[in-house]
Design a protein around this motif. Structure first.
Motif, short mmCIF file in Angstrom:
data_model
loop_
_atom_site.label_atom_id
_atom_site.label_comp_id
_atom_site.label_asym_id
_atom_site.label_seq_id
_atom_site.Cartn_x
_atom_site.Cartn_y
_atom_site.Cartn_z
N GLU A 208 0.83 -1.26 0.12
CA GLU A 208 0.07 -0.20 -0.25
C GLU A 208 0.86 1.34 0.02
OE1 GLU A 208 -3.09 -0.17 3.13
OE2 GLU A 208 -3.48 -2.43 2.74
N TYR A 209 1.85 1.34 0.25
CA TYR A 209 2.82 2.26 0.44
C TYR A 209 2.87 3.19 -0.85
CZ TYR A 209 6.87 5.63 2.03
OH TYR A 209 7.34 6.54 2.46
N SER A 210 2.99 2.87 -2.10
CA SER A 210 3.04 3.65 -3.17
C SER A 210 1.92 4.41 -3.37
CB SER A 210 3.50 2.72 -4.25
OG SER A 210 2.55 1.83 -4.71
N VAL A 211 0.79 4.01 -2.86
CA VAL A 211 -0.59 4.70 -3.15
C VAL A 211 -0.65 5.61 -2.00
CG1 VAL A 211 -2.96 4.41 -3.17
CG2 VAL A 211 -1.69 2.96 -4.47
N GLU A 212 -0.45 5.10 -0.86
CA GLU A 212 -0.54 6.03 0.38
C GLU A 212 0.43 7.13 0.46
OE1 GLU A 212 -2.87 5.89 2.60
OE2 GLU A 212 -3.83 3.98 1.53
N ARG A 213 1.57 7.10 0.15
CA ARG A 213 2.51 8.12 -0.14
C ARG A 213 2.28 9.37 -1.24
NH1 ARG A 213 8.10 7.46 -3.21
NH2 ARG A 213 8.33 9.48 -2.03
N LYS A 214 1.17 9.08 -1.65
CA LYS A 214 0.84 10.28 -2.90
C LYS A 214 -0.09 11.31 -1.99
CE LYS A 214 1.59 7.66 -6.94
NZ LYS A 214 0.78 6.74 -7.93
#
Length: 123
Positions: free
Chosen positions: A24-30
């Motif tokens: 989930e990190y790549s989506v959450e960091r946006k």
């Protein structure tokens, strides 16, 4: 000599939390960093799980995450500091769980922060 055995359930829970970061990190960091429920997940759930794992043997240390920097990191990490040796990622020797830059997996690394030494022995 008494030997402590780690509960397999604790390791499975820790694995699940680390996998969630990878997934989930790549989506959450946006999203905005401040007030993020994902940051809270890392700071509370993941950090507490690692702490409970390492403190089973009486280890006197603390756990820090990339979130102490107050912003999203390119590669999320969770570091384990021995209070007698290391107080920050910049100084001392410590184990760290680091995500691969493409978030396809994790590394368990032994890092050495040399900022204090470099300042002291720069010549």
């Amino acid at each position: 000599m008494k030997r402590n055995h780690y509960n397999l359930g604790v390791l499975i829970i820790l694995e699940e939390k680390l996998l969630k970061i990878l997934e989930e990190y790549s989506v959450e960091r946006k999203k905005p960093f401040n007030g993020s429920s994902f940051v809270n997940f890392i700071n509370e759930d993941c950090k507490n799980e690692v702490e409970s794992f390492i403190k089973k043997d009486g280890f006197d240390g603390n756990v820090e995450t990339f979130t102490v920097l107050g912003q999203w990191s390119d590669t999320p990490w969770i570091a384990i500091f021995n209070k007698g040796l290391t107080h920050s990622i910049n100084n001392g020797c410590y184990p760290i769980i680091v995500c691969k830059s493409d978030l396809s997996g994790l590394y368990l690394s032994l890092n050495i922060g040399l900022e204090e030494s470099q300042n002291r022995y720069s010549e």
